[in-house]
Motif scaffolding. Structure first.
Motif, short mmCIF file in Angstrom:
data_model
loop_
_atom_site.label_atom_id
_atom_site.label_comp_id
_atom_site.label_asym_id
_atom_site.label_seq_id
_atom_site.Cartn_x
_atom_site.Cartn_y
_atom_site.Cartn_z
N ASN A 23 56.35 -48.76 15.16
CA ASN A 23 55.14 -49.46 16.16
C ASN A 23 54.46 -48.51 16.96
N ALA A 70 52.02 -50.60 19.61
CA ALA A 70 50.75 -51.17 19.86
C ALA A 70 50.28 -51.83 20.87
N GLY A 71 49.38 -51.81 21.05
CA GLY A 71 49.35 -53.07 22.55
C GLY A 71 47.35 -52.87 23.19
N THR A 72 47.23 -52.78 24.25
CA THR A 72 46.27 -52.74 24.86
C THR A 72 45.92 -51.96 25.73
N SER A 90 41.64 -52.09 21.94
CA SER A 90 42.43 -53.23 21.51
C SER A 90 43.74 -53.14 20.22
N LYS A 92 45.75 -51.72 17.66
CA LYS A 92 47.44 -52.31 16.87
C LYS A 92 47.65 -51.71 15.35
N ARG A 93 46.52 -50.93 14.63
CA ARG A 93 46.89 -49.94 13.33
C ARG A 93 46.04 -48.68 14.10
N THR A 95 43.45 -45.88 13.78
CA THR A 95 41.90 -46.34 14.76
C THR A 95 41.05 -45.35 15.05
#
Length: 770
Positions: A23, A70-72, A90, A92-93, A95
């Protein structure tokens, strides 16, 4: 649209190569791009606040972060000559993220701001973004719009102004506040639009076919003042702006707060201004102060549902002093005032007091809107808006009655809009819609004076359709609009004995426009636009009768005026040479039959309220043509020259004489220099400007009470820097206008009959973004 929402995000789901991907092995890659040219911004700085990780883009603007969890986070990006950008993302994957900055803000156009192919127009209309609006926040709205090449202003003293576009102003310019045609006492040259520039995210000037889709009589163009969408950032953000200016000891304070989520969000603004007596280089302009208190609330909700909805509320409240030396008691003194170097009633002491003559205006706006979108190419928008405008004007009256208004008007307005746009076939976009509005304008019975404007009830109904087609290097555009105007007027006769008179006027206006755009080679694009537009006379042009206090003049309408009929041809070209030299040129020619204008009388007139210049609304056939240009040259990344010029000529072809009150030719030079970062000072920019307004030579002796003033040249300078903080930033700027304190008068200011323009003004601005 806000700066945050001008970002384009493209997410790519990367297949897992192994089961149970870590992650904290996410990749964030992207590119920094010039929003106007679409070219990369090399060596931009990017910083992630969540983990304190930073990097620099390469020479192609590409950047990369690897091993993210993962996070903001909030992401910051900065570049030489650009305003820093801070956004919420954000992750999450894996990007890919494209970041757009304003590197060439002087070239911003309506196409790129809206980011929607359906907003494309043959005349790519210039736009002012949020950063520049904030930097000019102490100025009137029209003075902000003047940053656009080819736009000037019609002024009443130092506190009231209206935009002039290609020689057109007043009722010929439609101003839309968040998509709502501004309704109020806009029919007079001394009535500034009751709109707070701080509530706008961008301001655009639209001409050509694109203007047909908006309400109003857009003979000269449409000005859009739009707040932009609210971000999805769940944290409370905002900015606090404060400006102090030396001329008038003025202070401006503004607070903006914003918070959003995926499904809803809100934005609130509050603005306060207080300015005292302004001064020329030689004397105070007594009773020229100004006070404002404005606010707005913007809510968006159900953003993830089929019908997203929004509510917009705003209030604008101002008190504006009118130069005391412009209100003269007798004809002898009035004629003397035209030639005095120092106006009558001038005092040596500064004051914040605003006495009669003055204006007090309160304006309320409420708008409800909803929108449904099917895919990317079909959208239906519905809106309802209501406005209340209360205007009071106070004169110097005998026996202690100056606190009783000499003019008191209450106007109620309602508007309803429905717009549907879609892609009919591949590459062919259609937009169609209907508009309706009702206006009830009533004189309040407290004045004891015959009203300048009668009571009236006005209804407008309109339907429009526009078509756009893209084919290879060509873009074609065609549009039509049918507008029905009806006035029901209740007035008092001018002759004695006074009797109540009722009139009805019905007008059917047909507007059509078309054009094409062609890009023969990559650096060059050409645009041709033509159109036929009709405009019904406004209520003041038909029925004005008496003292128009703000412009210190007597104005009389003509109930037998015909509607204006105009044909306009515009040819423009954009040239981009190696992203270093940009040239934008536009030439236009406009024939207006039954052109309505204020014609100065041969002599002023004495009334029981004093002696004033006399004007009558008249009609003629007119021909207006001109040329606008903008040049931006960037030999090095840290140095940029910007030149703007405008040439305009208006002719009364019926009588074979010049048209009065056409904006004189002008040219503006500006040199911008970006300095390297020193300590905590980043994005430091210096700007030096020089503006020359030439004497209006298209004039015959005795066409006006006072001949046009001489050519003048003004110099200005500005320094701007940013101190980034951990989760916020401080912006500092100092701007000097009329640095050499030159005495001059402006042809487009009706109070030039009595007084000089403003002297030197130094404004200090501090903005805290959080």
């Amino acid at each position: 649209m806000s700066l945050f929402n001008r970002l384009s995000f493209l997410f790519f789901l990367v297949p897992f190569l192994v089961t149970g991907q870590d992650n904290c092995s996410i990749k964030l890659h992207g590119q920094a791009i010039d929003e106007v040219t679409g070219k990369p911004l090399p060596f931009a700085s990017i910083y992630l606040e969540s983990n304190g990780q930073g990097t620099s883009a390469d020479e192609e603007g590409f950047f990369a972060f690897d091993g993210l969890c993962a996070g903001t986070t909030h992401l910051k990006i900065s570049h030489v000559s650009c305003e820093p950008l801070r956004i919420f993302i954000s992750v999450k994957r894996d990007t890919v993220l494209n970041l757009y900055l304003h590197h060439h803000e002087e070239l911003m156009d309506e196409v790129l701001v809206h980011g929607d192919a359906r907003e494309l127009t043959i005349e790519n209309s210039s736009t002012i973004d949020k950063d520049l609006i904030s930097q000019r926040s102490n100025l009137d709205l029209t003075k902000v719009i003047e940053e656009i090449a080819g736009v000037s202003s019609l002024n009443t003293g130092s506190g009231i102004s209206k935009p002039v576009i290609h020689g057109m102003y007043g009722n010929r310019i439609t101003m839309l506040n968040n998509g709502v045609a501004q309704a109020g006492q806009q029919w007079g040259n001394d009535h500034a639009p009751e709109i707070d520039a701080f509530a706008a995210d961008h301001i655009s000037v639209i001409k050509g076919v694109g203007a047909l889709a908006y309400q109003g009589n857009s003979l000269g163009g449409v000005v859009l003042i739009e707040p932009g969408s609210i971000s999805t950032d769940p944290h409370l953000h905002g900015q606090l702006n404060s400006v102090f200016e030396t001329n008038g000891n003025g202070a401006t304070l503004n607070l903006e707060l914003e918070k959003g989520k995926e499904n809803h969000g809100f934005r609130a603004t509050l603005t306060s201004k207080k300015i005292g007596d302004r001064s020329t280089p030689d004397y105070y302009l007594n009773n020229s102060g100004k006070e404002e208190l404005n606010g707005s609330l913007f809510f968006e909700f159900d953003r993830t549902k089929k019908w997203n909805k929004s509510v917009y509320l705003s209030t604008f409240n101002s008190t504006i002093g009118i130069l005391r030396g412009a209100h003269i008691g007798n004809l002898t003194d009035l004629k003397l005032s035209f030639n005095r170097e120092v106006p009558f009633y001038t005092e040596d002491d500064f004051s914040y007091v605003i006495d009669a003559p003055k204006q007090k205006v309160k304006h309320l706006l409420a708008k409800l809107s909803t929108e449904r979108q099917w895919g990317q190419n079909r959208k239906l928008s519905l809106s309802y808006a209501a406005q209340v405008n209360n205007r009071k004007e106070f004169d110097v009256r005998r026996s202690g009655r100056s606190d009783i208004p000499a003019l008191s008007l209450l106007q109620l307005n309602q508007q309803l809009d429905a717009v549907y746009d879609f892609e009919a076939v591949s590459g062919v976009f259609l937009k169609t819609g209907v508009h309706g509005s009702l206006t009830d304008n009533t004189n309040q019975p407290e004045t004891g004076i015959l009203p300048l404007i009668p009571d009236y009830y006005q209804s407008n109904e309109a339907a429009f359709i526009t078509l756009q087609k893209e084919q290879n290097k060509w873009l074609y555009e065609l549009g039509g609009r049918l507008l029905l105007n009806q006035y029901n007027v209740v007035t008092i006769s001018r002759d004695i004995p006074r009797v109540i008179e009722r009139f009805q006027h019905d007008y059917t206006n047909v507007n059509v426009a078309g054009g094409f755009s062609f890009q023969p080679i990559q650096p060059i694009s050409l645009h041709l636009n033509t159109g036929y537009i009709e405009r019904a006379p406004a209520i003041n042009e038909l029925y004005s009768a008496g003292l128009h206090q703000g412009v210190s003049s007597l104005e009389y309408g003509n109930a037998n005026l015909n509607k204006e009929k105009s044909v306009k041809l515009t040819l423009s070209g954009d040239f981009n040479f190696q992203d270093k030299l940009f040239i934008q040129l536009i030439g236009y020619a406009q024939r207006v039959n039954d052109f309505i204008y204020l014609k100065p009388a041969e002599e002023p007139q004495l009334t029981i309220r004093g002696a004033f210049p006399l004007f009558n609304y008249s009609q003629t056939d007119a021909f207006i043509h001109g040329f606008d240009g903008l040049v931006s040259f960037e030999p090095k990344e840290f140095v940029r020259y910007i030149g703007k010029f405008a040439v305009l000529k208006g002719q009364n072809i019926t009588e074979g004489i010049p048209l009065v009150y056409m904006a004189p030719n002008n040219i503006h030079h500006q040199l911008k220099v970006s300095l390297p970062s020193v300590a905590k000072l980043q994005n430091t920019n210096l700007a030096f400007g020089c503006k020359t307004v030439f004497e209006q030579r298209n004039y015959l002796n005795d066409q006006d009470f006072v001949p046009p003033p001489s050519t003048y040249t003004l110099f200005d300078a500005e320094i701007h820097t940013v101190i980034p903080l951990s989760q916020s930033g401080l912006h500092f700027s100092i701007r000097g206008e009329n640095l050499f304190n030159k005495s001059y008068r402006d042809y487009m200011n009706r109070q030039r009959y009595f007084a000089d323009e403003l002297g030197r003004n130094i404004s200090i601005r501090v903005q805290w973004e959080f």
